[in-house]
Every structure is written in structure tokens, then in C-alpha cells.
Design a protein around this motif. Sequence first.
Motif, short mmCIF file in Angstrom:
data_model
loop_
_atom_site.label_atom_id
_atom_site.label_comp_id
_atom_site.label_asym_id
_atom_site.label_seq_id
_atom_site.Cartn_x
_atom_site.Cartn_y
_atom_site.Cartn_z
N THR A 102 1.21 14.63 -8.72
CA THR A 102 2.09 15.78 -8.92
C THR A 102 2.40 15.95 -10.40
N LEU A 103 2.77 14.84 -11.02
CA LEU A 103 3.10 14.90 -12.45
C LEU A 103 1.92 15.46 -13.23
N ALA A 104 0.74 14.96 -12.90
CA ALA A 104 -0.46 15.42 -13.61
C ALA A 104 -0.59 16.93 -13.47
N ALA A 105 -0.47 17.39 -12.22
CA ALA A 105 -0.62 18.84 -12.01
C ALA A 105 0.35 19.60 -12.89
N MET A 106 1.59 19.12 -12.89
CA MET A 106 2.62 19.83 -13.65
C MET A 106 2.28 19.80 -15.14
N SER A 107 1.92 18.63 -15.64
CA SER A 107 1.69 18.51 -17.09
C SER A 107 0.52 19.38 -17.50
N VAL A 108 -0.53 19.35 -16.68
CA VAL A 108 -1.69 20.19 -17.00
C VAL A 108 -1.24 21.63 -17.17
N ASN A 109 -0.44 22.07 -16.18
CA ASN A 109 0.02 23.45 -16.25
C ASN A 109 0.78 23.70 -17.56
N LEU A 110 1.64 22.74 -17.91
CA LEU A 110 2.43 22.94 -19.12
C LEU A 110 1.54 22.99 -20.36
N GLN A 119 0.84 -1.21 0.00
CA GLN A 119 0.00 0.00 0.00
C GLN A 119 0.87 1.25 0.00
N ALA A 120 1.92 1.21 0.83
CA ALA A 120 2.80 2.39 0.89
C ALA A 120 3.34 2.68 -0.50
N LYS A 121 3.80 1.64 -1.18
CA LYS A 121 4.33 1.83 -2.53
C LYS A 121 3.27 2.45 -3.43
N LEU A 122 2.12 1.81 -3.42
CA LEU A 122 1.05 2.26 -4.32
C LEU A 122 0.73 3.72 -4.03
N TRP A 123 0.52 3.99 -2.75
CA TRP A 123 0.13 5.34 -2.36
C TRP A 123 1.14 6.36 -2.84
N SER A 124 2.42 6.10 -2.54
CA SER A 124 3.43 7.10 -2.90
C SER A 124 3.49 7.25 -4.42
N PHE A 125 3.33 6.12 -5.10
CA PHE A 125 3.34 6.18 -6.57
C PHE A 125 2.21 7.08 -7.06
N VAL A 126 1.03 6.87 -6.47
CA VAL A 126 -0.13 7.68 -6.88
C VAL A 126 0.15 9.15 -6.63
N VAL A 127 0.70 9.43 -5.43
CA VAL A 127 0.99 10.82 -5.10
C VAL A 127 1.90 11.43 -6.16
N SER A 128 2.95 10.68 -6.51
CA SER A 128 3.89 11.25 -7.48
C SER A 128 3.17 11.46 -8.82
N LEU A 129 2.28 10.52 -9.15
CA LEU A 129 1.55 10.69 -10.42
C LEU A 129 0.70 11.94 -10.38
N CYS A 150 10.49 12.51 -12.83
CA CYS A 150 11.42 11.48 -12.36
C CYS A 150 10.79 10.63 -11.27
N TYR A 151 10.01 11.25 -10.39
CA TYR A 151 9.56 10.49 -9.22
C TYR A 151 8.75 9.26 -9.59
N PRO A 152 7.73 9.39 -10.45
CA PRO A 152 7.01 8.14 -10.79
C PRO A 152 7.94 7.09 -11.38
N ILE A 153 8.87 7.56 -12.21
CA ILE A 153 9.79 6.59 -12.83
C ILE A 153 10.60 5.91 -11.74
N ILE A 154 11.10 6.71 -10.80
CA ILE A 154 11.91 6.12 -9.73
C ILE A 154 11.09 5.06 -9.00
N PHE A 155 9.88 5.45 -8.64
CA PHE A 155 9.06 4.50 -7.86
C PHE A 155 8.79 3.24 -8.66
N SER A 156 8.42 3.43 -9.91
CA SER A 156 8.05 2.23 -10.68
C SER A 156 9.28 1.36 -10.93
N SER A 157 10.42 1.99 -11.18
CA SER A 157 11.59 1.16 -11.53
C SER A 157 12.11 0.43 -10.30
N THR A 158 11.89 1.00 -9.11
CA THR A 158 12.36 0.30 -7.91
C THR A 158 11.21 -0.46 -7.24
#
Lengths: 478, 167, 459, 637, 111
Positions: free
Chosen positions: A37-45, A25-35, A85-93
Motif C-alpha cells: 500500500t505504501l509503495a502504491a501511495m508513494s509512487v503516486n506522490l 507468517q500472518a505478521k509477515l504477510w500483513s506487513f508486506v501488504v501494508s508495504l 503509519c501501518y508498516p511502522i505500526i506493524f514493525s514496532s509491534t
Amino acid sequence: MTALLLILVPLIGGLVTFFVKQESQAKLWSFVVSLVTLAAMSVNLLMHDEAGRSFTAEWLPMLGSSFALQMDGASTLLCFLTSLCYPIIFSSTWKSSYASPNSFYGLMLLAQAGITGVFLAADGLLFYFFWELALIPVYFLCSKWGGEKRIAVTFKFFIYTFIGSLLMLVGLLYMYYQTADASFSMQSLYAVKLTGEQQSWLFWLFFVAFAVKMPVFPFHTWQPDTYEQSPTAVTMVLSALMVKMGLFAVIRWLLPLFPDAAVQYDNIVIGLSVIGMIYASILAMQQDDIKRLIAYSSIAHIGLMSAALFVNNESGLQGAMIQLFSHGVNVLGMWIVIELIERRFGTRKMSELGGLAQKAPGLTILLVIVALANVALPLTNAFIGEFLMFNGLFKFNIWYAAVGGLSVILSAIYSLRMIQKVFYGNENILTATGADINWVEKASLAVIVVAIFVMGVYPKPVFELTTDTVTLILGVFK
Amino acid sequence: MSITEILFWFLCALALGGALMMVTSKNPVYSVLWLVVVFFAISGHYILLNAQFLAVVNIIVYAGAIMVLFLFVIMLMNMNADNEPQKNKWLKIAGAVAGGSLMLVFVAALRQTETLQAQQVNMGGEAGLIKVLGKTLFTDYVLPFEISSVLFLSAMVGAVVIGKKGD
Amino acid sequence: MNLILISAIWGIVMMFSGLFLKSKSSAKTVALIGSIALLIGNFFDLSGKMIINSNFNGMLQYERFGLLFLTVLVLALIMYILLSGKDVEAVGNHPFEYFALIFFVMSGAGLVALFNNLLILFIGIEIISIPLYILTGSDKRNLKGNEAALKYFLMGSFSTGIMLMGIAFLYGATGSFQLEQLMLQPQEDYKIFMLIGIVMIMVALAFKVSAAPFHFWTPDVYDGAPTVFTSFMATIVKAAVFIGFVNLFANAFGNKTGNWQMTVAIITTLTLFIGNITAVYQQSVKRMLAYSSIAQAGFMMFAVFAINDMAKQGLLLYAAAYCFATIGIFAVLVKMKDYTFDGFNGLAKKQPLVALVLTVCLLSLAGIPLTAGFFAKYFVLAAAVKTGTYLWLVIFAVVMAAVSVYYYFRVIQAMYFKEGEGQEMLITVPFKALLVTVAAVVILLGVYPSLLLNWLTLF
Amino acid sequence: MKSIIDLVYLVPLFPLIGFLINGLGRKNLSKSLSGIIGSGVILASFVVSLLIFNETRAEGFIATTVNLFEFINVAGLNIPFAFQVDQLSALFLLIITGVGFLIHVYSTSYMHEEEPHHYARYFSFLNLFVFSMLLLVLGANYLIMFIGWEGVGLCSYLLIGYWFKNTEYGNAARKAFVMNRIGDLGFLLGLFFIIQQFGSLTYTEVFSQAEGMFKGDAIIVVITLLLFVGATGKSAQIPLYTWLPDAMAGPTPVSALIHAATMVTAGIYMIARSNILYTLAPVSQTVVAVVGLATAILAATIALKQNDIKKVLAYSTVSQLGYMFLGLGVGAYTGAVFHVMTHAFFKALLFLGAGSVIHAMHHEQDIRKMGGLAKKLPTTHWTFLAGCIAIAGIPPFSGFFSKDEILVHAFAANPVYYVIGLAGALMTAFYMFRLYAMTFRGTFRGTHEQEHHLHESPWQMTMPLIVLAVLAIVAGFVGIPELFAADAHKLEHYLAPVFKASTEIAETHHVEHSTEYILLAVSITLIVLSILYALNRFSKKPETGEAEGFGKVLANKWYVDELYNSIVTKPLNGLGAFTNRFIEKSGIDGIVNGVGKSVQWGGRQLRLMQSGQVGSYVLWMVLGILILFVITITILK
Amino acid sequence: MPINYYIILAVALFSIGVAGVLTRRNAIIIFMCIELMLNAVNLLLVAFSKMHYANAVAINPSAIAGTEAQLFVFFIMVVAAAEVSVGLAIIVMMYRNIHSVDVNFLNRLKH
């Protein structure tokens, strides 16, 4: 609003993570959080939401410091890098499991909040705040989950950077009392008019802090040990993102605040950087541990960037800008590959590896691509940056470019040496056991590969993004 | 040389001599007695300076009360000359030198103002009279006067807590 | 004024309640009530409603700063009693007397915070010191305790002598003990008296706040004294003396800055250097904290060095940050058998919450952002930078701050990263709750220091 | 109007697609399928190139630039991703795609023993190579050229190291890449100089500006020399030639394609492309000529004593490239390009022939173990012979025309060039026929079971051989010198627009026809003699033992590799080890740790002040007071 | 008398006291030396009070000055008394435990 979200989401998400005891769950949760964040950033871009890129709130009126966030080109780029980077880091590890995962992932997210804050802060004191905040979680991550020499090594890293940042704080304070309206806000700090003598010592107070973080020769000795000892997920954060803090700080604070000193000392800084490029490349050829090799090669690349930041011409600066992003992506790819190798074969020693190409062709191909990006082959993202930076360096002084250029050759030598020792040749008892990478890992590496080629072939958007920063810096030098 | 001057010098000699004897004498009991001598000399000075009240208080409180207290304690521990073994000589010398140089520094600092030579001390005046002192003590200085009771209280409590036998 | 009266009176109340209440455990309760009474009294002080509303012909002056400072001290005292009250009772057979002495010290602190006359300063300091001699020696069987008490007493009274000499010279220079009189320029011949006086009184106060080279008593006394009282001495008392220090130099010599600033700068440098460097090699956490308190004093000396509003705010914040963090750490330390660094190994596994709170406190002492300690250091350093001179001193200070990280983090490393099973200690739930409060306060002040500082301008 | 020219991007696009399909789908594609895809895409781009070539042959065709998208536009430096189509690039397109296609076809059968996914990998690499080579020649500015430039380097790395299990091959691949990189650095610096001087990398702008400059301008000399450094790396000239012979580690078709026909000619193309710059820098021209000549001779001498069939061909390649540079150096741009073309044909032919031999001999490459293969492999034999004659320069085979053109120009520039060049030509003839004789003539010297399995290769392999043989024979006729027929030199006529500017600037030394006749006669007779000598010497008693005496030196390639190893590689590693041990660990890091240690030491010492003695404490205090007094009262009063 | 004489005298006594503290190792004697220092201060204060009195009357014959100094002396005596009681108590406690008042035996706490 985006600016605020980029900090708040990981911050709150991270704090919550501490209470998610169950590993998956911890993994999943943190992954979701990072996603998110990514979404927020991409939307802005995608929306080109300029308004969302700055945010201001009352914080410490009595200190003339406010909670001011602002994204200019460079910081937008770096925020995007971080959130990417964060989602990638989480998914790759994903496969690697850590003792007390909740605190591990919690700290990771807190680190993200800190780093993003550094990229966003438009207020001197706030900047210093985030600067330290990014450091603390990383300190705990490295010392708790690192290798056997972790405590001493991480501690050295911590104190080293801490001294630097404290010196910067003194400089910041001094600047604060020079401001007209006794405020830490970026604008009023920029507005300060300093005498050459003041500039020259303030410059060094700031530069040391940033140089340690980057790190520039000869302040680099903490870096290979730390990279080697800390868990790879953290190493990714360290070298893909935290290193950029130093460079970004130079862009946003050092150059605009002390242009005269920057011009006065450009030869020293660039000289150090160029020495560092060659020095680190030569050392990289000597390493047996892949992590150390990458660590040194990263020092070499950083050297080029820090040199390019001081050449005071558009080509160099633009190159540095795009390289900020490229280097992050490429080095991240490198670490992912290393992580995968280590998880499969339990070693990072090139002497113990070999012949992986037969067992893990997919891994091999991806590594080769990343490694080629690392040696700045054309049509990869790094080429654009290095071409422009060398061009800028050349404009500044032909000989720096010529000497620094040697690192292009050296990088080819050590990168290919690594590829051959790890992947080519016949497999041995250890490597015969391995298997190829699964689709999750492939996916996370694929993202990187795509980024490498897209930016390598069509860098235009990045240039457009970072033009304002470049013009700002060139402006202050006028 | 007027009578006061003679007295003054005599008292000075007495005070300094007594002080030195107090510091140097082996036997604690002697030191106490020498200290008493010093106090008397100082009281003499007070009188010369026309501060009778202080002179009296000094005799009563110090020579009378405090010193007797010291004596009691010393007697109680029945200390005598020999049960103080020699202290490390160097530290002794260093101490003496340090004290001496402190003196020197003071003097050096103070003697550079010639005008102070001329600055006379008024031997008369009624500032030291009990009437004046009493008035100020109970008007301007009432707060310290009252608050010093707290001091005594705490001292008392302390003495009891520390000195109480048994536990 | 209320505070001084109430604390004096409550001291007596404590003594007598000792007669009537047989159970030792009730002492804490009574003391708690008293401390809350102090808080209320102080609140009325702040709002100008006093039992005796007089400054006694300029003996006292009710500065907001001093009063607010006292609030911080009282809050610290309440926290102290809540956290360590039980342990005070455990020290010896006279719990009520111990608390009584503590309250007397508080009244002394009140005097020192509000004095406007050297006599009051002197008496205040004495009222603070004498009970401490006793508290140090309160564990009578413990030879270390006795030794500490005697050392403390001898050196303390020696420093008293120095201070009196200083006061005498100051009087010689100006013919008065009133601060505003001292502010005036003495006539030419007497300038030298002024100089000597300032130096000697500075030395005496430096001794009380354990600034080098007059700090030697500190490690021994803090080490020898019962740990609860060490906590009290190291925090509330030290802060109290500092406010006196700053008041004196602000209100008596503020206009003569320059010729004594150099001296303060030297003392500060020495204190920072000796305190930090010596702490590095300590093996016992208690002794390390003793040295760290010297180092922290070095930072507070900046407030004395740079006499300005920034400095005063800084000192206020520093006192709060330092007191709360240190009280928190000591509260835990008291509960431990083994004071060495290894004693902390693996504490994080055994007592995660306690370890977390300790970490927050240590980070605060080290001056890491997001904790009160950061803003504390920030303010005092900013004050020093504001003076525009002696920047080398500030740079030296930050380097030393980095050194301090070394020994504070040794504890964190022991708790989190070193293998070992944390030692047994009985931690009750309310105690945990209190610890969390401490941590919360430390962090709150670290994120939003205005909470405290706005009070300076309120009312 | 929409001409085929605008679709030029298709030419590189097809191979790229092929690369992606083969690369990504290598697990799922069957061998035949990936073979078909691999060759098909090349065929497609060959067709397109043909159409384009047709366009360019039209009278008065002017070079057109096709902009694809904005690549880099920074700091006033605008580098579009654009292709330039003119006679030169069109010609190279033909060569690359044409020869490339044949070699792809050849490979389909040559590599049939490989496992499917390796097979697909092979073709994807091959396609990728063609792709980058096309970028190189199509680019409308130096940056695109550089992209291709490095791309081909990469591909040769990948293909040399194709059999990655073998560490030797891996080393060869690394060597190739690193040496190319060294050259590339020179090239890159050259580009920076160009940017600084002309503010652009686009050919048209650079050249138009350059024409305005006076001859022998220092900056242009620097630029051309730096570019030439790049060329020496890519085209295996002294001092960076040593990688090419080692590159024979790769599969034979790869050697044919990359290390004979196309990639190594990149340097020639680059110089021919920037001919105007070189014409403006006589110094550089001389350097180019001398280096080329030296390489030609050196390589030829080495080739005399090689016994590995592919090594001989490799060194002959190096030496032929030397000739091309000689041509460029003396301003015979057409000649050089001409030689590139012919060389592409016959060298590819020779390599493929060698491949067919090796294939037949079950991967035996030592010619001392061959012999008498003529009757066993007729097709291979005849085609190979054609190739030998062509490279030796016997009329009317293609090699004669191109080489002769170069030599004549060399003579015009400086007779010494001609003499040395001729010597090289003689050696070429000699070692080629030594090779031919030892392989096909005499009696078979291999094992019996080898002899038993000897067989002619399948059609996929022989067909390309035949086609190339035909080309090798007839290709020469596009460039008949006017000695024989007035303006029969179609190629020169075709390429004239490209070299127009330089031909105007360069002063032309004309050679009398009579002299030319003499030269021809001399050269041909000498060559024929050496061929005959070689033939009967090696057909009868081929040398089977190890060479000794001076021959040993040649057999060991003048010990150049050893030299490089001892003056570059070893010192570099030594330096690295030293830096790592002493400067990094003990030096810098030592200082950093030393600070920490000294703090701890200081702590240990300062503790001792805390002696526990009240007496000493008070003493310290008093001393403190004294010092403070002295300072305050004396200094600050 | 010139004020200097008194100052010198007081300083001399003070220094003797300091020297005593430094040289002796009997806790009680050290304590007595401290008392001596305090007395030196008292003397100095009184002398200064008279000095300022003299200055005051020089301007205005009927002025009262220097009282506060003498009161201060009074308070010093008070404090001294309190200190002595506590101090002796501590010394006695010490003596009870180790049967010596030699400060050199106080070396359990160091470093």
C-alpha cells in the motif's frame, strides 16, 4: 487507480490474513501488504499522478450514489499518513504476540481499508459507509485484545460514535433530498443551497458525529478509557489515524456544506475547542498512566486543530492541514515508545518506572525527541502547524490565542514531567531489568524522527499539496 | 308510534339487557343462555331490516351451532357459579370504565353530525333476499367463498391436532 | 394467484401424505418440494402466466410489488424449511399437519399481499391467524405453550373484533369494500365513519404486527411457542401482515395522508421506544429477540408512515433482511439448550463458523453497514425523510437504533469476548453450509441491494 | 562577488555537524576524539566568524541578508530561512564562538571523569547549544530568532539535567524550561501582533515600516511589552528569574557558557535588535528600565548572603543582566551590548575559575569550607581576582567602562536610576570580594584530605582562564568614553549603523563632562571603599554560621520560590486534581454513563408492564384505542 | 328508523362486549363476549347496508345496493364458527392441563 488500490489492497490482504493461521507468517504477510500500500501511495506522490487520485464506478444508481473516490490535497496527505503509519505500526509491534494473530492482523488491515475509504470517499453515502466500516474492526480489536475493562469501555466508545454517525446519516439523507439531481455525489451536495435555519440544525447533526470522533470537549470522555484499554497497536490506529477522520470530515463535508452555519457557530466550536485544550492539558498533568497522559495531550492538540479549522483564514487552515500529518506522526511515535516500555517492564505507571535512561539510552533519546515534537519545539514538524494555527486563531480573536497559548506551557509541564518520571532519576528493581531497543524498533522510530525533522525544517511540499483544499474552503466562505 | 317502532325498541331493550345479563351473571350456563337471547334479538332486528336470510343463518349458525358448542364445553368442564373466584376489583372497575368510555367516545364522535339524525334506514328492499345474495355470492364473491374453505380446513386440522387425545 | 392455489393445495397434500408416509422425517422433504413449487408458481405469477388469470371482479390486484414481496416470503420459507425443518418434525406427533398449517398460512399471506377488497384482507388475516394459534399450542404438554396459545387466541380474536368494527365503519362511509371505492372522498356526513374506521383497522393491524401499545401478546407468545414456530411467526408472518398493512394504507387511504399519519407516528414512536428499551434488560435471548422483533416492527412502521415508492422498496428490503437474519439466528437458537446470554459465552471458540454467521445476522439486525439491515433501515428512514415532515421521528428512530446495538452486541460480546466453553450442539455440515448462505445473502444485499430492488422494475 | 558573508551558514553548520557526530557516534567515539571534535567545530566557526567580523568592520558595510531556503510561505506571510549579517550579529558571533570555544576546551578536562558516551553526550549538547544560539543571533527574522530562542531553552534544559540520576537537578531543569516557555508564549504573541501589524517578520521590513509610525503607538507598546516578557524569561529578569540560580545544577562550564556568557544575553540581543521598536515605545522603555533596575538590586541583595560559590555568581549574573536592561531601557543600546561583551568575558572567567576551585576541592561548593586557596591555586587565584575587579568596575578593567556607560546614560535619563544603580554596583563589589576573600584569603577551612589533594588544574583549564582574564582586563578599551578621548569609542562607532534609526528618533539628553567627572569619582571611591571593607572583614573572620535576622531573609532569596510555589504551583495541581475527580469523572463522564444507566433502568421498569395478565393487556389495548381516538377525532378532524 | 339508533345500539353492544372481556376472567365467558362484539358488528353492517340501499334508491329506484355488506356478515359468521372450533379446542386443552379456565392462572410468561 491508486485511489482504488489504496482500499483494495488492505481489504483483500486483510481478508486473506484470516486464513494465515501461523503467527509469524500472518505478521509477515500483513506487513508486506501494508508495504505494498505504501509503495502504491508513494509512487503516486512521486509521479504526481493526478489521474490516479480519483476513481468512479457504478454502485447504487437508484440511490443516486456511486462508488466515487477522490483525493484532494488533504486526503492525499492523510492517505499517505495512513499508508506510512501501518508498516511502522506493524514493525514496532513485531515483538508483541497476540492470541489468534490471523484475525488480529486481518482486522487491522480491514480497519486500514475503512479509514482510507473515509479519506477518499467523494460520495456522501459511500463516506458514511466507510465511516462505519472503519469502526467495526476497531471495535472487535479493542474488545478482544484489550485490557480487563475492555468490553464495557469499548462498547461505550462504539455506541457513542454510532449515535453520532447515525445523526449524521439523517442529515445526509435530508441533504440528499435537497440536491437538484437527487444524488449523493460531493459536487451536487456542495451545490445545494440551504436556508440559514436548515443549515443551522444540519450543521449540528453533522458536527456531533465528527466531534465525538475527534473528540472535542465535552464529547471526549470515551477516549482516554479506550486508549488505555485497547492494545497499543490499536491505540496507534485510533489516535494517529481515526482521530483524523473527524477532522478530515469537517474539512471535506462540514465546512463546504454549511459555511453559513460554520460562521454562525464558530465561536461556540472554537470556544469548546479552546476550553478542551486547557482542560485536557490540566488533566494530563494529573495522570499516572502514560497512555492516559498521551490520550489527554492528544485531546488538547486536537482541540487546537478543530479550533483552527473554524477560524476561516488561510493561516489557520494551512496550519491545521500540516498538523493533521504531524500529529499523526508524533503521537504514533509516542505510542511506539509506550509500547516498547510496556513490553519491557510490563507497566505504564510512571510511579512504578524511573531511571530508564541508564538502561535504555536509545529509547530515551528517541522519546525525548518525540516528546519535544509533541510540545511543538521549533524545527520539529508540530511547530510549523501550531505556529500557523495559533496565528490563525490570533487573527480570529486575540483572546482565544492567548488562552489557548497557555496549553503550550502546560504541555511543556506534563511532557517534561513524564520524561523525568520515566527516564530520569535512579532505576528501581523493576526498571533495572530492562534492555535497550533493538534495531527494528530503532528503525521504525527513526522513520518517525526523520519525518519530524524533515517536515519541521522544510514543510513547503506539504503546503503545496494542501493549497487546493484550503482555497476550496476559503472559497465557500466568500 | 308504529308497530315497527315498538318492535324496534323492544328488541333493543332485549338485546342490551341480554348482553348485560350475559356479562354479569355468575353462572356460565346462564351467560350462554342470555347470549342466545341476544342473538335472537339481533335476528329480530335483521328481520326488521328485511334481511331474512341473515336472520335465519344467525339463528342456525350462532344460536344453533356455536352456542350449543359452548354449552357442551361448559357442561364438560361442569363449571358452576362458585368456581369463579372474585377477580381483582380494581381491574374490574377499570374494565367497566374503559368499556363505558369507549362507548362514550363513539357516541361523542357520532352525534356531532346532525344530518345523520335525518338519515333514514330503508326497512324494505330486496337486498337481503336469498336470491340476490346467492347470485352475488357465486359471481362476485366466489373467491372468498372458495378460499374460506381453506380457513375451515385449517380450523379443522387445528381442532384435530389440538383436541386429539393421547399424545 | 398461482401461489395461493398451490399453497392451499399443497396444504392438503401435506395432510394426506401424512396418512401414507409413515416416517416423520419425510415431512420435511415433501414440504421442501411444496415450497419450491410455490417459488415456481410465484415466478409464473410474476411473468403473468397464471392458472386462473382473473382478479375476480377486483377482489385481487396483481401488483408487482406484492408479487415480488411474496417471492421474498417464499424464499424465506424455503430457507426456513431447510434450516429448521428437522426441528419442526421434532416438536410433536403431527409433523405433516404442522407443515400443512404452514402452507395454509402461506396462502393467507398470498391473499393479504394481493387483496383489493377488505373482505379478502379479513379472510386472509384470519387464515394466517388461526393456524398460528394452533402452532403456538402445538406442544401440548408444555404449559407455557398452552398459555401462549390461549393468550394469543383470546387477544387475537379480540383484535379481529376491532378490525371488523373498523371495516364496518369504512363500509358505512363509502358503501363498498373495494379499495378504489375507499379512495374516493366520502360525503360530508360520513367522514366521521371514515376516521373511526381507519383508526380501528389501524389498531387491529398494529396488533397483528405487534406494534405498541398493542404488542403485549408478542413477548409471551414468542416466548411460549415452540422456538421453530416462533421463528416462523416472527419473520414470514409478520412480514406478510406488513405488506397487507402497507397495501391497505397505500391503496385505500393514500390520498388522505396527514390525518392518520400523526396516529401512525405515535404508534411508531411508542413501538420503537418500548421495543428497544424493554429488550435492553432481557436475560433470555429468545425473549430479547421477541422484543427486538417489536423494535424492528417499529422501523417497518415507517413504511406505513411514509406511503411512497421508497417506502415500498424499503419494506421489501427490510422484509428480506429481517427474515433471513432472524431465521438464521433462530435456527441456531433452536439447537441450544440454554437460551440465556451466558449460554452463548465462548461460542466463538467452540463453533467459530456459527458464531461468525450469528454475528453477521445480529449486525444486520442492528443495521450496521455492509449488511442488508443497513439498507433496510436506510430505505425506510429515507422514505420518512422524503415526506419532509416529522424529522424528529426519524432522529428518535436512529437514537433507538443505537440503543438496539446495545442488546444485539451483548450476544456478540458473549460469543467472542466472554470466557466460557460454548454449549454442546449438533451442527451438521449441510447446516453450516446453509448458515453460510444466509450470511452471504445478508452481506450481498448489504453491499448491492439493487440485486433485489431491480426486480421491481424488471419484466 | 562571492564574499565570506555568503558562507555565513557555515558558522551554525559546524556546531550542528559536531552535534550529529558526537550524538550519533557517542557509543564509539573515544573521549579525546569527541572532545577534539566538540571543540574543533567551534573553533572552525570562530574562524569563520572572525572573517565575517572583518568584513563588517569595513567602512560603509551594509547589512546583508543571506537566503537559504523558503521556510514558511503561507497566507501572504513569507518567512524565508534567512540569515542577516550586520555589525550586531557579527559581534555576537564573535562572543559566542570565542567564549564558547574556550569553554569547550576547558570542559575537555573538567568533564574527564565522565564515561565516554556521557562525555560525548555532553559535547553534543554543548555544540547543539552553540548552534541554536548562533541561529538566534543570525536569523534575519523573528521566527528564526524564535527557533534559536526555544533551542537555547531546550539546551539549557538538557545541560542542567545532564546528571539525570539526580532528581533535584531534573526539577531544576524542568523549572528552567517551563519558565522559559512562559516567556516564550509572550514572545510568540508578540510575533503574532507583529504579523498582524506589519504582515511580516523580517527585520528589515518590520523596522522600515515601524520608522514610519509615530512615537508611543499603542500597538508598538503592546508588541514591545510582549517581546520583553519573552526577554524576562530568557534573560532571568523579574518575575521569571528564579530558574537561573537553580540552573547551577548543571556542570560548571555549562553555567559559564549558558548562564553567564551567552544564552541569558539573548533577551538583550533581541531588544537591541528591535531597538527601533523600543525607541518608539517610551512606556515599554520605562518598564524595561525599571524591571532591569529592580532585578539588579534584588539579585544583588540576595547575592550578599549566598554561601554557594556558584549561587553567588549566578545572582551576580542576574543583577548584571539587570544593568544591561537598564541600559536598554534608557536607550544606551551600545552600552548594553558593550556590557554584554565585557560581562561575557569576566563572568565566564569567574565561573571557570569557580569551576577550577570546585574541581580542586572535589566538588565542594560551599565557600565557608574554603579559604586560603590563593597559594594552592595561583593561576586560578590571579585570574579570579582580575574577574572580580572587572565586575566590580575598577578602571581600567573592562567592567568599569561598560557599566559606567550604562550608569551615565541612566543618570541622563533619570538621576534616580543612577542612584539605585550605583547602590547595586556597590553591593556587587561587596559580595564579589566577600566571595573572593572567603575563597582565597584567610586560612583553609576544609577537611584535611581535601587540603591534601588541593592542586592547580591542568592547562586545558588554566589556558582559557588566562585568555579570558586578559580579555576581561583589556576588552574595555574598545569603548573608551569621549570623556577621555574624542571618538575613541570604537564599539559605538562600529555599531552605529544598527542603532542609527533610533538614535535619530530618540531625544538625547546630554550630560555635562563636569557632571560625568563627579559621577565617576563618586562611584569609584564608593566601590573601592566597599571592596576594602569586604576584603578585611571576610579575610580575618569569615562568617561560617547560618545567617539570621534579615540576613536569613536574604539567604532564603526573599522567599520568592516559596511564594511562587504557593500561588502558582500548588493551586494548579489542586485545580487539576479537582477537575480530574469531579468535573471529568463524576461530571461529564458521569452524565454519559448516566444516560446508559437510565436506559437500563427504563428497561427494568418497562418490563413490569408485561404483567402476564391477559386482562391488563387488553386493558392497555383499549386505553390505546381510546387515546388514539381522542387524538385522531378531536385534534386532527 | 334513523341510522343513528342502530349505530348506537351496535356500539353499545360492542362496548358491553369489550367491558365483558375486561371484567371477566373465565376464558369461555371472555370468548363469548368476543362473539357478542362480532354480532354487534354484524348488526352495524346490516344497518349500513340498508342505509346505502336507501341512498341508492333515492337516486335510482331500481338500484340494488348493500348486498355486499350482508355477504360480509355471512362471512363473518363463517369465520366466527371456525374460530370457535379452534378456540374451544385450545381452551379444552388448557383445561386438561391445569383444570381451570381462569385466565389469571396464565402468568408463567411475563416480563
